[in-house]
Design a protein around this motif. Structure first.
Motif, short mmCIF file in Angstrom:
data_model
loop_
_atom_site.label_atom_id
_atom_site.label_comp_id
_atom_site.label_asym_id
_atom_site.label_seq_id
_atom_site.Cartn_x
_atom_site.Cartn_y
_atom_site.Cartn_z
N VAL A 113 -73.21 79.76 69.93
CA VAL A 113 -73.33 78.60 70.80
C VAL A 113 -73.49 79.10 72.23
CG1 VAL A 113 -72.27 76.47 71.66
CG2 VAL A 113 -71.91 77.18 69.29
N THR A 114 -74.62 78.82 72.85
CA THR A 114 -74.79 79.17 74.26
C THR A 114 -74.25 78.03 75.12
OG1 THR A 114 -76.98 78.15 74.55
CG2 THR A 114 -76.91 80.39 73.63
N GLY A 115 -73.75 78.36 76.30
CA GLY A 115 -73.12 77.34 77.11
C GLY A 115 -71.91 76.74 76.43
N GLY A 116 -71.20 77.58 75.67
CA GLY A 116 -70.12 77.10 74.82
C GLY A 116 -68.88 76.65 75.55
N SER B 166 -68.60 73.13 74.21
CA SER B 166 -67.24 73.33 73.72
C SER B 166 -66.92 72.38 72.57
CB SER B 166 -66.22 73.13 74.85
OG SER B 166 -66.31 71.82 75.40
N GLU B 167 -67.45 71.14 72.63
CA GLU B 167 -67.21 70.21 71.53
C GLU B 167 -67.99 70.63 70.29
OE1 GLU B 167 -65.48 67.15 69.46
OE2 GLU B 167 -64.97 67.90 71.46
N ILE B 168 -69.19 71.19 70.46
CA ILE B 168 -69.92 71.71 69.31
C ILE B 168 -69.13 72.84 68.66
CG2 ILE B 168 -71.96 73.07 68.65
CD1 ILE B 168 -73.63 71.34 70.45
N CYS B 169 -68.55 73.73 69.47
CA CYS B 169 -67.71 74.80 68.92
C CYS B 169 -66.55 74.23 68.12
CB CYS B 169 -67.17 75.68 70.06
SG CYS B 169 -68.40 76.66 70.92
N GLU B 170 -65.90 73.22 68.65
CA GLU B 170 -64.78 72.58 67.96
C GLU B 170 -65.23 71.98 66.63
OE1 GLU B 170 -61.34 70.64 66.79
OE2 GLU B 170 -61.56 72.21 68.31
N ARG B 171 -66.35 71.27 66.62
CA ARG B 171 -66.81 70.63 65.39
C ARG B 171 -67.24 71.68 64.36
NH1 ARG B 171 -64.14 66.90 65.25
NH2 ARG B 171 -65.41 65.82 63.72
N LEU B 172 -67.85 72.77 64.80
CA LEU B 172 -68.27 73.82 63.87
C LEU B 172 -67.06 74.47 63.20
CD1 LEU B 172 -71.08 75.53 66.00
CD2 LEU B 172 -71.41 74.08 63.99
N LEU B 173 -66.04 74.77 63.99
CA LEU B 173 -64.84 75.39 63.41
C LEU B 173 -64.11 74.43 62.49
CD1 LEU B 173 -63.48 77.33 66.52
CD2 LEU B 173 -64.60 78.29 64.50
N ARG B 174 -64.06 73.16 62.88
CA ARG B 174 -63.38 72.17 62.05
C ARG B 174 -64.08 72.00 60.69
NH1 ARG B 174 -59.54 68.39 62.82
NH2 ARG B 174 -59.37 68.96 65.01
N HIS B 175 -65.39 72.22 60.66
CA HIS B 175 -66.13 72.05 59.42
C HIS B 175 -66.36 73.37 58.69
CE1 HIS B 175 -67.09 68.09 61.26
NE2 HIS B 175 -67.07 67.70 60.00
N GLY B 176 -65.67 74.44 59.10
CA GLY B 176 -65.62 75.62 58.25
C GLY B 176 -66.49 76.79 58.63
N ALA B 177 -67.04 76.83 59.87
CA ALA B 177 -67.80 78.01 60.27
C ALA B 177 -66.91 79.25 60.20
CB ALA B 177 -68.35 77.83 61.69
N SER B 178 -67.46 80.35 59.67
CA SER B 178 -66.62 81.54 59.46
C SER B 178 -66.50 82.39 60.71
CB SER B 178 -67.19 82.38 58.32
OG SER B 178 -68.49 82.83 58.63
N ARG B 179 -67.59 82.49 61.48
CA ARG B 179 -67.57 83.28 62.73
C ARG B 179 -68.32 82.51 63.80
NH1 ARG B 179 -70.18 88.32 63.05
NH2 ARG B 179 -71.70 87.63 61.49
N LEU B 180 -67.81 82.64 65.02
CA LEU B 180 -68.42 81.91 66.14
C LEU B 180 -68.52 82.82 67.35
CD1 LEU B 180 -69.39 79.07 67.07
CD2 LEU B 180 -67.07 78.65 67.88
N LEU B 181 -69.72 82.89 67.92
CA LEU B 181 -69.94 83.65 69.16
C LEU B 181 -70.29 82.66 70.26
CD1 LEU B 181 -70.39 86.24 70.84
CD2 LEU B 181 -72.76 86.23 70.02
N ILE B 182 -69.47 82.66 71.32
CA ILE B 182 -69.70 81.78 72.46
C ILE B 182 -70.32 82.61 73.59
CG2 ILE B 182 -68.63 80.27 74.17
CD1 ILE B 182 -66.38 79.80 72.14
#
Length: 633
Positions: A297-300, A306-322
């Protein structure tokens, strides 16, 4: 004892209970049916057969989830399972008597119809009585504790379907410190009824009368809870809030339950006064797209990112790079996400999307399966002044992210666009539309040669409430300062969404592009409902603060700023909307230039930007975007 062994022990005890219930049901029905001599005569055979039937009953009860259901939450579906289990055991008893015992062992019917019918009723009683008794015990104990802890007497407003969820939460102890004294419903069908033993005392317009009546009966109300239906237009939520403040009530809201979340009371927010129902979200579809995936997520650290990051993690994304270019903002969002999702693998990197080599390096090292590009410069008047910076970030930065996503083999890259890209009249709209066009052209060019290549899509939507730079925090600060609240024009209207709704629909649009893989859709538009007049939004916010517009807080008009227009649009004149079968999301079919033509325009734009030549930049953008408004930039 570990949690797993404790659970196994609990289930074992329930299985023993159900086995004993079966024994009791069989013996009691047998005893009630036969007189003493017949009972003693048949008892030896019954004792030989009973262990096998009890073993079967344990298997049947397990198959119908009776041994794994928590008694504290025993409900109608569990009762139906209980009836099913008793019925299956009764049928097994019929088969035992009529097929096995009668012709082969006893010579005539051993149990008989009356015994079997009695057995069914007794089996239901013995299985259900203890469960209902335990449920009632926990229910009364929770209510007793609530009264003992001086829970606040509370009046609730909303339809029965809304408030029943909250009443259940109070009963099971997940919502504490409030005690329901009565309900008010906008539906006449609810009036005079009892909901979980709480009376519906009248309609929404009866608020003041009901509060005064309860106070006269020594049952003063101190708090008001509003369900989702209390914010519908017909319920007049602003009138409710005004009366509540006059009565000195603390007001809370019960938000719509999202994705199986537990009921939780929240303070009233301006989002509740938009009077627009949010779109239903298919959370299963989102989870299917992002679960167990590595996502960038750019501009995370921004409002949307930041809300996209929250929704991705809540729905089970395994790894996240901000990826974020602000160190304080990156630190803040990393801390927030770590607190909410302590087990998530979240990385943060400082980088500017204008730095092509840095973006390529980060993407290659991380290996994303999806990229959400939310980084942008978005403030319309600022970009009208610092137009070259908008081109560098919104155009060349977006191209860097798109090219890096393709080079790293991502399934999809999602550009967060804006409704201002439709027939644009501002530098923000022009740069965002140009970035859309590049993603369109690259997406089309890639898909010509390879079916499973990277998808590049753009998603447009309007303003999000309470985001950084939006009118909501500005109005809030002006109200706290005593006014005036400044609105640019009395006829200015805008589309608004909540941040969560917008982000969920963005991911939903991405799921359509990736999972359905349509041939001709790469630009999507979110359904934002009806536009809201900015002056009306200001008035609602003033009333939400317990003040009256024009009397306590003045509203002044400052005039339209450079790059603004009175009305935003959802689709351009030459851009037909396309339904894609997903509520809240539509596809657009704007003009789609070739990738070769885009590269020629990019070369010209790069030369003009290097010379800081505004006229040359606008000439390229106007040639590329012929549908732009006559007053663009």
């Amino acid at each position: 004892m570990t949690p797993l062994s404790s659970l196994a022990y609990r289930n074992f005890l329930i299985a023993v209970h159900d086995a004993l219930a079966t024994v009791a049901a069989v013996l009691a029905s047998f005893y009630l049916r036969f007189e003493s001599d017949l009972f003693i005569e048949r008892l030896p055979l019954l004792v030989r057969v009973l262990p096998f039937f009890v073993a079967l009953s344990v298997v049947v009860c397990y198959a119908f989830n009776l041994t794994t259901t928590k008694w504290r939450f025993f409900s109608l579906p569990d009762a139906l399972n209980l009836f099913r289990a008793a019925s299956v055991l009764t049928i097994a008893l019929v088969a035992l008597d009529y097929i096995f015992l009668a012709p082969n062992v006893y010579g005539t019917y051993f149990l008989g119809k009356v015994t079997i019918i009695l057995y069914w009723f007794l089996q239901v009683f013995f299985l259900g009585a203890s469960r209902f008794a335990y449920r009632y015990f926990r229910y009364t104990r929770t209510l007793h504790h609530a009264r003992e802890l001086s829970a606040t007497p509370t009046l609730m407003i909303g339809r029965a379907a809304d408030l029943e969820v909250l009443l259940r939460a109070i009963e099971n102890g997940s919502v504490k410190a409030i005690w329901p004294a009565g309900l008010l419903s906008p539906s006449r069908a609810d009036w005079g009824q009892l909901l979980r033993n709480i009376p519906v005392l009248g309609g929404v317009d009866d608020l003041e009368d009901v509060v005064r009546d309860l106070a006269s009966r020594k049952r003063p109300i101190a708090r008001l809870v509003m369900g989702p239906s209390a914010f519908e237009v017909d319920a007049h939520p602003e009138k409710i809030l005004s009366q509540a403040r006059k009565l000195g009530l603390v007001v809370s809201r019960l938000p719509s339950l999202d994705g199986g979340e537990a009921p939780r009371l929240k303070p009233i927010a301006v989002e509740d006064l938009l009077l627009r129902p949010t779109q239903p979200i298919d959370h299963g579809r989102i989870e299917q797209l992002v679960k167990a995936k590595a996502i960038v997520v750019t501009g995370g650290a921004g409002s949307i990112g930041s809300e996209i990051c929250e929704r991705l993690l809540r729905h089970g994304a395994s790894r996240l790079l901000i990826i974020e270019n602000s160190e304080p903002a990156l630190y803040a969002v990393m801390e927030e996400l770590s607190a909410r999702h302590p087990g998530a693998m979240v990385e943060g990197r400082i980088a500017d999307i204008r730095d092509r080599n840095r973006i390529f390096q980060l993407m290659r090292g991380f290996g994303p399966e999806m990229v959400f590009h939310a980084a942008a410069l978005k403030h319309v008047p600022i970009l009208e002044r610092d137009w070259s910076e908008g081109v560098k970030t919104n155009v060349f930065g977006s191209i860097n992210v798109a090219d890096a996503a393709v080079a790293s083999g991502a399934e999809a890259m999602v550009l967060i666009s804006t409704d201002k890209a439709i027939e644009p009249v501002s530098m923000l709209g022009l740069t965002k539309r140009f970035a859309e066009m590049y993603c369109q052209a690259l997406d089309h060019d890639i898909r010509k040669g390879e079916d499973q290549a990277t998808r590049l899509i753009s998603v447009r939507f309007g303003n999000v409430l309470a985001s950084k730079g939006s009118v909501v925090p500005k109005f809030k600060a002006q109200i706290e300062a005593g006014g005036p609240v400044t609105v640019t024009h009395p006829d200015m209207v805008r589309y608004f969404m909540t941040i969560r709704e917008a982000c969920d629909l963005v991911i939903t649009a991405a799921s359509h592009a990736v999972m359905s893989r349509p041939d001709d859709a790469s630009v999507f538009v979110l359904n934002m409902g009806q536009p809201v007049r900015i002056v009306e939004l200001a008035e609602r916010m003033i009333r939400l603060s317990g003040l009256e517009p024009g009397r306590d807080i003045e509203i002044s008009f400052s005039g339209m700023r450079p790059g603004e227009r009175l009305n935003e649009k959802l689709f351009a004149r030459e851009e037909p909307p396309v339904e894609i079968g997903i509520r809240g999301v539509m596809a657009a079919k704007p003009n789609e230039p070739s990738i070769l033509q885009m590269k020629r325009w990019l070369d010209a734009l790069e030369r003009a930007t290097a010379k800081v030549d505004r006229n040359a930049i606008l000439a390229v953008l106007h040639e590329a975007i012929p549908e732009c408004g006559s007053d663009a930039a």
